[in-house]
Design an enzyme around this catalytic site. Structure first.
Site, PDB file in Angstrom:
ATOM      1  N   HIS A 358      14.097  35.779   1.595  1.00 16.59           N
ATOM      2  CA  HIS A 358      13.625  37.078   1.098  1.00 16.59           C
ATOM      3  C   HIS A 358      14.177  38.273   1.833  1.00 16.59           C
ATOM      4  O   HIS A 358      13.848  39.410   1.494  1.00 16.59           O
ATOM      5  CB  HIS A 358      12.099  37.150   1.168  1.00 16.59           C
ATOM      6  CG  HIS A 358      11.421  36.438   0.051  1.00 16.59           C
ATOM      7  ND1 HIS A 358      11.105  37.048  -1.141  1.00 16.59           N
ATOM      8  CD2 HIS A 358      11.023  35.162  -0.067  1.00 16.59           C
ATOM      9  CE1 HIS A 358      10.522  36.180  -1.940  1.00 16.59           C
ATOM     10  NE2 HIS A 358      10.468  35.017  -1.316  1.00 16.59           N
ATOM     11  N   LYS A 547       5.104  51.562  -2.549  1.00 15.59           N
ATOM     12  CA  LYS A 547       5.595  50.320  -1.961  1.00 15.59           C
ATOM     13  C   LYS A 547       5.151  50.329  -0.509  1.00 15.59           C
ATOM     14  O   LYS A 547       4.637  51.340  -0.026  1.00 15.59           O
ATOM     15  CB  LYS A 547       7.122  50.227  -2.056  1.00 15.59           C
ATOM     16  CG  LYS A 547       7.856  51.513  -1.618  1.00 15.59           C
ATOM     17  CD  LYS A 547       9.373  51.411  -1.771  1.00 15.59           C
ATOM     18  CE  LYS A 547       9.860  51.554  -3.188  1.00 15.59           C
ATOM     19  NZ  LYS A 547      10.427  50.339  -3.724  1.00 15.59           N
ATOM     20  N   ARG A 548       5.330  49.215   0.199  1.00 13.82           N
ATOM     21  CA  ARG A 548       4.978  49.230   1.616  1.00 13.82           C
ATOM     22  C   ARG A 548       5.753  50.326   2.346  1.00 13.82           C
ATOM     23  O   ARG A 548       6.878  50.654   1.983  1.00 13.82           O
ATOM     24  CB  ARG A 548       5.270  47.856   2.240  1.00 13.82           C
ATOM     25  CG  ARG A 548       4.223  46.822   1.901  1.00 13.82           C
ATOM     26  CD  ARG A 548       2.851  47.242   2.362  1.00 13.82           C
ATOM     27  NE  ARG A 548       2.748  47.232   3.803  1.00 13.82           N
ATOM     28  CZ  ARG A 548       2.223  46.239   4.518  1.00 13.82           C
ATOM     29  NH1 ARG A 548       1.701  45.189   3.913  1.00 13.82           N
ATOM     30  NH2 ARG A 548       2.182  46.293   5.828  1.00 13.82           N
ATOM     31  N   LYS A 553      12.832  51.456   3.507  1.00 19.42           N
ATOM     32  CA  LYS A 553      12.513  51.901   2.143  1.00 19.42           C
ATOM     33  C   LYS A 553      12.642  53.422   1.997  1.00 19.42           C
ATOM     34  O   LYS A 553      12.638  53.955   0.895  1.00 19.42           O
ATOM     35  CB  LYS A 553      11.114  51.422   1.756  1.00 19.42           C
ATOM     36  CG  LYS A 553      11.016  49.895   1.551  1.00 19.42           C
ATOM     37  CD  LYS A 553       9.586  49.465   1.262  1.00 19.42           C
ATOM     38  CE  LYS A 553       9.405  47.959   1.099  1.00 19.42           C
ATOM     39  NZ  LYS A 553       9.832  47.447  -0.217  1.00 19.42           N
ATOM     40  N   THR A 655      10.574  44.511  -6.682  1.00 19.06           N
ATOM     41  CA  THR A 655       9.998  44.177  -7.986  1.00 19.06           C
ATOM     42  C   THR A 655       9.267  45.385  -8.555  1.00 19.06           C
ATOM     43  O   THR A 655       9.085  45.493  -9.766  1.00 19.06           O
ATOM     44  CB  THR A 655       9.015  42.990  -7.895  1.00 19.06           C
ATOM     45  OG1 THR A 655       8.111  43.232  -6.809  1.00 19.06           O
ATOM     46  CG2 THR A 655       9.750  41.682  -7.690  1.00 19.06           C
ATOM     47  N   LYS A 659       8.766  46.920 -12.559  1.00 22.28           N
ATOM     48  CA  LYS A 659       7.508  47.308 -13.204  1.00 22.28           C
ATOM     49  C   LYS A 659       7.622  48.723 -13.776  1.00 22.28           C
ATOM     50  O   LYS A 659       7.155  49.006 -14.881  1.00 22.28           O
ATOM     51  CB  LYS A 659       6.340  47.226 -12.207  1.00 22.28           C
ATOM     52  CG  LYS A 659       6.137  45.836 -11.601  1.00 22.28           C
ATOM     53  CD  LYS A 659       5.185  45.907 -10.389  1.00 22.28           C
ATOM     54  CE  LYS A 659       5.250  44.650  -9.552  1.00 22.28           C
ATOM     55  NZ  LYS A 659       4.619  44.839  -8.211  1.00 22.28           N
TER      56      LYS A 659
HETATM   57  C1  LIG Z   1       5.133  45.132  -6.997  1.00 21.80           C
HETATM   58  C2  LIG Z   1       4.302  45.428  -5.816  1.00 21.80           C
HETATM   59  C3  LIG Z   1       4.889  45.533  -4.555  1.00 21.80           C
HETATM   60  C4  LIG Z   1       6.384  45.417  -4.332  1.00 21.80           C
HETATM   61  O1  LIG Z   1       6.961  46.697  -4.483  1.00 21.80           O
HETATM   62  P1  LIG Z   1       8.462  47.010  -4.047  1.00 21.80           P
HETATM   63  O2  LIG Z   1       8.694  48.384  -4.555  1.00 21.80           O
HETATM   64  O3  LIG Z   1       9.322  45.996  -4.726  1.00 21.80           O
HETATM   65  O4  LIG Z   1       8.511  46.920  -2.574  1.00 21.80           O
HETATM   66  C5  LIG Z   1       4.081  45.817  -3.463  1.00 21.80           C
HETATM   67  N1  LIG Z   1       2.752  45.989  -3.609  1.00 21.80           N
HETATM   68  C6  LIG Z   1       2.156  45.913  -4.812  1.00 21.80           C
HETATM   69  C7  LIG Z   1       0.681  46.135  -4.899  1.00 21.80           C
HETATM   70  C8  LIG Z   1       2.895  45.624  -5.965  1.00 21.80           C
HETATM   71  O5  LIG Z   1       2.283  45.527  -7.146  1.00 21.80           O
END
Ligand SMILES: *Cc1c(COP(=O)(O)O)cnc(C)c1O
Length: 820
Positions: A358, A547-548, A553, A655, A659
């Site tokens: 990952h 995101k985190r 990032k 991911t 979305k």
């Molecule tokens: C999809 C998702 C992530 C991953 O987000 P990235 O932008 O790919 O880092 C993290 N937390 C939650 C709650 C998510 O739904």
């Protein structure tokens, strides 16, 4: 299942009877939480029949089972999604409405089981849902953390972590399975004996042990009556209080055992893409792996099949290196319990385990100190030593005299156990999670391994389930898609969204799409009003980064650009500008100081910008507290712009980007992770791409970085922004509050200056932002762009990802489940 045959009367009676049984209440007396519980149990009652049928079908059809091993499953709320997948959401909504109950309000009563940090845990949840929807027998194995991911409170602009007591009201969808309890042993010493049959025996003595008790959560497939399981392990003391023999020695021992057990499953370490390196974390890993493998072997042996056929019946997919101790634990069980030879055990193990990588970030590559590993897992360590001995011999014979290669590739090296190496050596498949990421693995990070065993390496670009992130998260858009495509088939075949391409130039369709986006923005604006007390204008451009919080990032790049815009607006008050709302949501690991400083910077900029009457609300900044799956669902659908701005090469896939795309969010991003494939699918003209390429970043890194001072000195507007970090503008006059951030950008006090190339990419980002805003002015052109994103998002369904895993790695077969 209800399908078209929902028996409303029966369902209502069930809810009433549950209320009585659980709380001795009537509907009129019940609280919202009690109603949520009663309704959930009524839904679970229906799920049970399909769960039983699925178990039966798996047994009868003897299909190969995918066992997904993961420290994290970020499953999100279950009630709404179970109803969607049972094709019963609207019926139950109506039925409850007749009883005066609001389903949406009940959904908000459900805790968000936060058994994961972020993307990796959410991927595991999407995979289980897709596996089930596609009809593959599978189950997840993980840990039932007593406290999930902490709840984030923002106080005075700072993050504060509050325990997430997700089980306090009871979780209605789980099922305790004490009959499948296992014992897991830690520590002690090993000695060797021959048993009565002359077989080798390794006896573990003076160990500590705990009971592992599984809880199962149903994973409901979409419209196919299939229900797989997520199995999460709880720890209990092995010695129970024995009130008869209650001398103080026993009492203390019992309390001690209780504490050992409690500790193991107490918390999820809140680290994302970073190792915690704590002894308890290794204990957690071995705890759930040993329990899961013992249990899987027991189940297999019940079928009476030869142990040599194990690889035909199960495959263990390791989600990152966290479950890698599975390699040695499976060897241990085959050697010490099944009394196989090393070669036999290794032959089986290496056909059963596969590994998903990952990350390439060095701070996330798991390594355990040998002394800790050996002390905690003495027998497992012996086995790792033997795996390493044989592997090193193989490397030497393949590359004679190349001791540097041996040092780079060994499993045991520099007093550490390198978990990724153990995983690669034992696995029959090693996959990355996006095309670019897999190429970097093959050509850089894992080059030695790729050269030696090229056939193992493959790519599986991540995906997300459209049942949760489109159907449940965006009912308006879902209804519209179904209306336009004249079918609901896209629920299980997301490529059908390509049919929307025919509509992107149709003015009526464009205005529908704009209207749906507006409704979603109003919904998010209401959430923000409620939670932040900030008014945001749904007509403004919603620019969202959730995101985190991680330096790679680059939330910092985003907020520095907001400061830049703020300065421009203040300097040119007469100039007409696009009204914009910048929305952030991010949890920082509790010990990640820089990440927490960046949160404080975002909230501080928000405070100044939102309260500066002179800019007339032209920009607003919002930090959404406690980003998690449940609020994510209402955030994605409301985005105009999706911020995917990681330093190229650092984000393995992402991911969140997918979305947003499904929901018609247009990406502003770097050519990193799956962004590359998103741009390929949607066309570069329907995204805003900027910044260094991954090759350029890697080039700079191989040459010790770059000099940000040159940029600082040559770009006065950027210099102004950087200087504002230390002139008190956003810190109520405090010049020190953001000093560390400032230093990290300009000097190399700790590591390289501007490690994440923020100054380097700033101008390019500023231009991409300007291009996005220019494009947004033309409503019709923007609608076209947004629609193209939805229409081209078919590839990013986790159904596609799962079919690729099945085709190339798992080779499992679908089963049929007869619904009642
Ligand atoms: C999809 C998702 C992530 C991953 O987000 P990235 O932008 O790919 O880092 C993290 N937390 C939650 C709650 C998510 O739904």
């Amino acid at each position: 299942m209800f399908d078209k045959r929902l028996d409303k009367k029966k369902f209502k009676e069930e809810v009433e009877s549950n209320l009585k049984l659980l709380y001795r209440h009537t509907i009129a007396e019940a609280s919202q939480q009690e109603l949520f519980q009663a309704v959930s149990y009524a839904v679970k009652e229906v799920i049970m029949d399909d769960w039983i049928s699925t178990q039966k079908a798996v047994k009868e059809q003897g299909a190969k089972t995918v066992v997904y091993l993961s420290m994290e499953f970020l499953i999100g709320r279950a009630l709404g999604n179970n109803l969607i997948n049972m094709n019963s959401y609207r019926q139950v909504e109506d039925c409850l409405a007749e009883m005066g109950i609001d389903l949406n309000a009940l959904e908000n009563q459900e805790p968000d089981p936060a058994l994961g940090n972020g993307g990796l845990g959410r991927l595991a949840a999407c995979f289980l849902e897709s596996l089930t929807t596609l009809g593959y027998p599978a189950y997840g194995c993980g840990i039932r953390y007593r406290y999930g991911m902490f709840k984030q409170k923002i106080e005075n602009g700072y993050q504060r972590e509050v325990p997430d007591d997700w089980l306090k009201d009871g979780y209605p969808f789980e099922l305790r399975r004490p009959d499948f309890t296992q014992e897991v042993r830690f520590g002690g010493t090993i000695h060797f004996e021959k048993d009565a049959n002359g077989d080798d025996c390794f006896i573990q003595e003076n160990y500590q042990s705990v009971k592992a008790v599984p809880y199962e959560i149903p994973i409901v497939g979409y419209g196919n009556h299939m229900v797989n399981s997520l199995c999460i392990w709880d720890a209990e003391p092995i010695v129970n209080f024995n009130l008869d023999s209650f001398d103080s020695g026993n009492y203390h021992k019992a309390v001690e055992q209780e504490n050992i057990a409690k500790n193991i499953v107490e918390v999820l370490y809140p680290n994302d893409n970073h190792i915690a390196g704590k002894e308890l974390r290794l204990k957690q890993q071995y705890f759930f792996i040993s329990a899961s493998l013992q249990s899987a072997l027991q189940k297999f042996k019940k079928t009476g099949a030869s142990i040599f056929t194990l690889p035909d019946k199960v495959v263990f997919q390791m989600n990152d290196t966290h479950p890698t101790v599975a390699v040695a634990e499976l060897m241990r069980l085959l050697l010490d319990q099944e009394h196989l030879s090393w070669e036999e055990a290794w032959g089986i193990t290496t056909k059963c385990v596969a590994y998903t990588n990952h990350t390439i970030m060095s701070e996330a590559l798991e390594k355990w100190p040998i002394d800790l590993f050996e002390r905690l897992l003495p027998r497992v360590y012996q086995i790792v030593q033997e795996i390493d001995r044989r592997f090193v011999a193989e490397v030497r014979s393949r590359y004679p005299g190349n001791e540097e290669k041996v040092a780079r590739m060994a499993i045991l090296y520099d007093k550490q156990v390198r978990m990724a190496h153990l995983a690669i050596v034992a696995s029959f498949s090693v996959n990355g999670v996006a095309a670019l990421h897999t190429e970097i693995l093959k050509n850089q990070e894992l080059k030695d391994f790729y050269e030696m065993m090229p056939d193992k390496f493959n790519n599986k670009t991540n995906g997300v389930t459209q049942r949760r992130f489109l159907m449940h998260a965006n009912p308006w858009l879902s209804d519209w898609i179904t209306l336009e495509l004249k079918t609901t088939e896209w629920a299980t075949n997301l490529d059908l969204l390509a049919g929307l391409k025919a509509l992107v130039d149709n003015p009526a369709a464009q205005s529908d799409f704009i209207e749906i986006k507006k409704q979603n923005k109003i919904r998010l604006a209401q959430y923000i009003k409620e939670h932040n007390g900030i008014e945001v204008d749904p007509e403004s451009l919603f620019d969202i980064q959730v995101k985190r919080l991680h330096e790679y990032k680059r939330q910092l790049l985003n907020i520095l650009h907001v400061i830049y815009l703020y300065n421009q607006i203040k300097e040119n008050p007469e100039q007409e500008v696009q009204k914009r709302t910048f929305i952030f949501g991010a949890k920082a690991s509790a010990g990640y100081i820089r990440a927490k400083e960046i949160i404080k910077l975002i909230t501080s900029v928000a405070e100044v910008v939102n309260n500066d009457a002179s800019i007339d609300g032209k920009i607003k900044v919002v930090f959404i507290e406690d980003y998690k799956v449940s609020n994510a669902e209402i955030i994605f659908s409301a985005a105009d712009l999706s911020e995917q701005i990681s330093t190229a090469s650092k984000e393995a896939s992402g991911t969140g980007n997918m979305k947003f795309m499904m929901n018609g969010g247009v990406t502003i991003g770097t050519m990193d992770g799956a962004n590359v494939e998103i741009v390929e699918a949607v066309g570069a003209e329907n995204a805003f791409i900027f910044g260094l390429s991954s090759e350029e970043v890697i080039q700079y890194e191989n040459h010790g970085g770059y000099n940000p001072q040159d940029i600082y000195n040559s770009d006065p507007k950027l210099r102004q922004v950087i200087d504002q970090l230390v002139d008190g503008t956003f810190a109520g006059g405090d010049r020190e509050m953001f000093r560390n951030i400032y230093d990290s950008l300009l000097t190399n006090k700790s590591g390289r200056a501007d490690q994440y190339f923020i100054l380097k990419d700033f101008d390019s980002y500023r231009q991409a932002q300007a291009a996005a805003v220019a494009a947004y002015k033309d409503k019709s052109a923007w609608a076209r762009m947004a629609m193209m994103n939805t229409a081209c998002s078919g590839k990013f369904s986790s159904d596609r990802t799962i079919e690729e895993y099945v085709r190339d790695i798992w080779h499992s077969q679908k089963i049929q489940v007869e619904g009642k």
